[in-house]
Design an enzyme around this catalytic site. Structure first.
Site, mmCIF file in Angstrom:
data_model
loop_
_atom_site.group_PDB
_atom_site.id
_atom_site.type_symbol
_atom_site.label_atom_id
_atom_site.label_comp_id
_atom_site.label_asym_id
_atom_site.label_seq_id
_atom_site.Cartn_x
_atom_site.Cartn_y
_atom_site.Cartn_z
ATOM 1 N N ASN A 1 -12.224 -1.323 -0.256
ATOM 2 C CA ASN A 1 -11.378 -1.838 0.825
ATOM 3 C C ASN A 1 -11.980 -1.466 2.173
ATOM 4 O O ASN A 1 -12.332 -0.302 2.410
ATOM 5 C CB ASN A 1 -9.975 -1.232 0.758
ATOM 6 N N GLU A 2 -12.114 -2.422 3.037
ATOM 7 C CA GLU A 2 -12.593 -2.205 4.411
ATOM 8 C C GLU A 2 -13.719 -1.178 4.436
ATOM 9 O O GLU A 2 -13.636 -0.151 5.128
ATOM 10 C CB GLU A 2 -11.431 -1.810 5.338
ATOM 11 N N GLU B 1 0.842 -1.204 0.000
ATOM 12 C CA GLU B 1 0.000 0.000 0.000
ATOM 13 C C GLU B 1 0.875 1.250 0.000
ATOM 14 O O GLU B 1 2.025 1.218 0.457
ATOM 15 C CB GLU B 1 -0.872 -0.024 1.273
ATOM 16 N N TYR C 1 -6.277 -9.383 11.400
ATOM 17 C CA TYR C 1 -4.976 -9.114 12.001
ATOM 18 C C TYR C 1 -4.935 -9.721 13.404
ATOM 19 O O TYR C 1 -5.927 -9.675 14.135
ATOM 20 C CB TYR C 1 -4.731 -7.607 12.120
ATOM 21 N N GLU D 1 -5.713 -9.175 3.722
ATOM 22 C CA GLU D 1 -4.780 -8.595 4.701
ATOM 23 C C GLU D 1 -4.736 -9.513 5.915
ATOM 24 O O GLU D 1 -5.784 -9.826 6.495
ATOM 25 C CB GLU D 1 -5.215 -7.190 5.132
ATOM 26 N N GLN E 1 2.430 -6.086 5.597
ATOM 27 C CA GLN E 1 2.630 -5.700 4.213
ATOM 28 C C GLN E 1 4.079 -6.005 3.833
ATOM 29 O O GLN E 1 4.868 -6.347 4.697
ATOM 30 C CB GLN E 1 2.337 -4.227 4.010
HETATM 31 O O1 AHR Z 1 -2.475 -2.496 6.420
HETATM 32 C C1 AHR Z 1 -2.714 -1.242 6.988
HETATM 33 C C2 AHR Z 1 -4.184 -0.901 6.974
HETATM 34 O O2 AHR Z 1 -4.854 -1.861 7.726
HETATM 35 C C3 AHR Z 1 -4.866 -0.948 5.643
HETATM 36 O O3 AHR Z 1 -4.780 0.218 4.930
HETATM 37 C C4 AHR Z 1 -6.283 -1.207 6.010
HETATM 38 O O4 AHR Z 1 -6.981 -1.865 4.978
HETATM 39 C C5 AHR Z 1 -6.186 -1.994 7.290
HETATM 40 O O5 AHR Z 1 -7.017 -1.497 8.265
#
Ligand code: AHR
Length: 495
Positions: free
Chosen positions: A173-174, A25, A247, A298, A350
């Site tokens: 995205n999200e 990103e 995450y 992610e 990432q």
């Molecule tokens: O990976 C960092 C951020 O985490 C991304 O931009 C978002 O999609 C997620 O919340």
């Protein structure tokens, strides 16, 4: 002694190479100071991209790279990243780290990077602050045949007569959060609108819907109810994937953690299995298996304390990466392999200098993290056929101590094992059912002096794999380590 049974006769699915995908990103130090150093830089580069990273990436055969976000995708205007004049803009993350977006890396540059490392691009379309027409025009610019449209001619003027191949397009995205703070009812209607337009673009590719935050099963239910009517999908044959993000959020110190913190990390990380199973059961319950293979675009360990401080010149969300991250990545990839029928793609977050990275860089310095080595040790799984495994091992703190997956390809068996124990080495016997046991095993072991071991610019190879051969079928797997075992395989009855 623990035992791992390889159940050859049980047919499972193929492990899509895309389960080993990556994410880059425009955030913090991922693109600028990370992969991009600029064509004029004294740092060795190809077309402006850091040569060290290109060479290392080629080795691990990255199948796919997601771009330009993340949250950034939802303020991205693709026109800012083409042609000679590139405007500086406020990035989605400027409020967090004060950095502006130069747009030096845009569509052509990103495609160059994908070509240099051999990855397929996965683009995220802005559905929050741009229109469906913007997305459609971006497709036109990228994928229309040479000379066919005004945008194809503009692409040619900017250096690429031939169209780009972009097999994956994400719709937002999200969108439950940074991407518009939408309710599932709102997003799913929006998705229908965007997908109806983008699906019509006359080139072959896959569309991926924006899905749930972690275990928000309500979002998945709403998505399936709203989008899943057969009459909708009849017109949307390109809709192939449904994404969710997970995450492992951690608040302890990235290096100075305790035994309890260690097990907490793995219990949290292992929750992804339940999310895969439950999102998938909702999707398949609606008969949407073909349209809704899971895309975990992610994932990784996110430390919320002890990151680099942007106020002190550090990159946003940059964190050191130790054997804990390597073992976590190994466990997660084993889960993905073992769930391969349900998953179309997964992208660790990432690539460089951000969250669960494979590389850390600063100026001329660049190193690989232990997690990079895990991707190297697991690459034989890409495109291989999953072998069912049964693992008999002990438990500690509510978790099985070993995480395992196995696959076969081109007459070779690959077994990957993570020892999640903080304190105990494991003796493991590998038992083949329905195949002749190999006489010798090739073992690759990733193990630090301790579970906090990591690489630094001063000691870039402090954690690096070692390789050796073992006669027979027993191996020792040190605590907090990752092992790949490979062997020739001769399956009984010639199958
Ligand atoms: O990976 C960092 C951020 O985490 C991304 O931009 C978002 O999609 C997620 O919340």
């Amino acid at each position: 002694m623990s035992k791992i049974y390889l159940v050859f006769p049980k047919k499972r699915g193929r492990i899509a190479p895309e389960l080993y995908g990556h994410f880059s990103e425009h955030i913090g130090g991922v693109i600028y100071d990370g992969i991009w150093v600029g064509k004029e830089s004294a740092i060795p580069n190809e077309k402006g991209f850091r040569k060290f990273i290109i060479d290392k990436m080629k080795r691990i055969a990255p199948p796919v790279l997601r771009w330009p976000g993340g949250c950034y995708a939802e303020v991205y205007d693709w026109r800012d990243g083409i042609g000679g004049e590139r405007p500086t803009r406020v990035n989605w993350w400027t409020k967090a780290d004060g950095r502006y977006e130069s747009n030096e890396v845009g569509t052509h540059e990103f495609i160059n990077f994908c070509n240099l490392i051999g990855a397929k691009p996965y683009f995220a379309v802005n559905v929050t602050t741009a229109s469906a027409l913007d997305g459609y025009r971006w497709m036109d610019y990228c994928m229309s045949p040479a000379g066919s449209t005004a945008l194809a001619l503009e692409r040619e003027k900017n250096g690429s007569r031939e169209p780009f191949t972009i097999p994956y397009w994400g719709v937002g995205n999200e969108n439950w959060g940074g991407g518009g703070n939408m309710r599932p009812e709102y997003y799913t209607d929006l998705f229908r609108r965007y997908a109806a337009i983008l699906n019509n673009f006359p080139v072959d590719f896959s569309l991926i819907a924006g899905g749930a935050n972690e275990d928000d099963y309500n979002w998945t239910h709403k998505y399936c109810e709203t989008v899943g009517g057969a009459e909708n999908f009849l017109r949307m044959e390109k809709v192939k994937g449904y994404s969710f993000h997970y995450y492992t959020h951690i608040t302890d110190h990235v290096l100075e953690y305790t035994r309890d913190d260690w097990y907490h990390t793995f219990r949290q990380g292992a929750r992804i299995q339940e999310m895969i199973d439950r999102h998938w059961s909702i999707i398949s319950g609606h008969g949407l298996e073909k349209e809704g293979r899971l895309v975990i675009d992610e994932w990784g360990i996110w430390h919320h304390a002890n990151n680099c401080d942007p106020a002190e010149g550090g990159h946003l969300f940059e964190q050191q990466s130790t054997m804990r991250e390597a073992v976590h990545a190994a466990m997660t990839l084993n889960i993905f392999n073992n769930s391969c029928e349900k998953i179309m793609m997964a992208n660790i977050a990432q690539l460089v200098n951000n969250i669960h990275s494979l590389f850390l860089s600063l100026g001329e310095n660049c190193i690989v993290t232990p997690t990079y080595h895990v991707f190297d040790m697991y690459k034989a799984h890409q495109g291989a056929n999953l072998i069912e495994t049964v693992c008999e091992c002990g438990e500690e703190e509510g978790m099985k101590t070993l995480s395992v997956s196995a696959s076969q390809k081109d007459g070779k068996v690959t077994v990957t094992i993570a020892n999640l124990s903080y304190d105990t080495d494991e003796e493991v016997e590998l038992v083949s059912l329905g195949a002749e046991a190999a006489e010798a095993l090739t073992v690759t072991l990733l193990h630090g002096e301790d579970c906090r071991s990591h690489n630094t610019f001063e000691a870039p190879d402090a954690v690096t794999p070692e390789r050796y051969t073992v006669k027979g079928n027993k191996i020792t797997i040190p605590k907090a380590s990752v092992v790949t075992v490979s062997a020739e395989c001769r399956i009984e009855n010639g199958k």
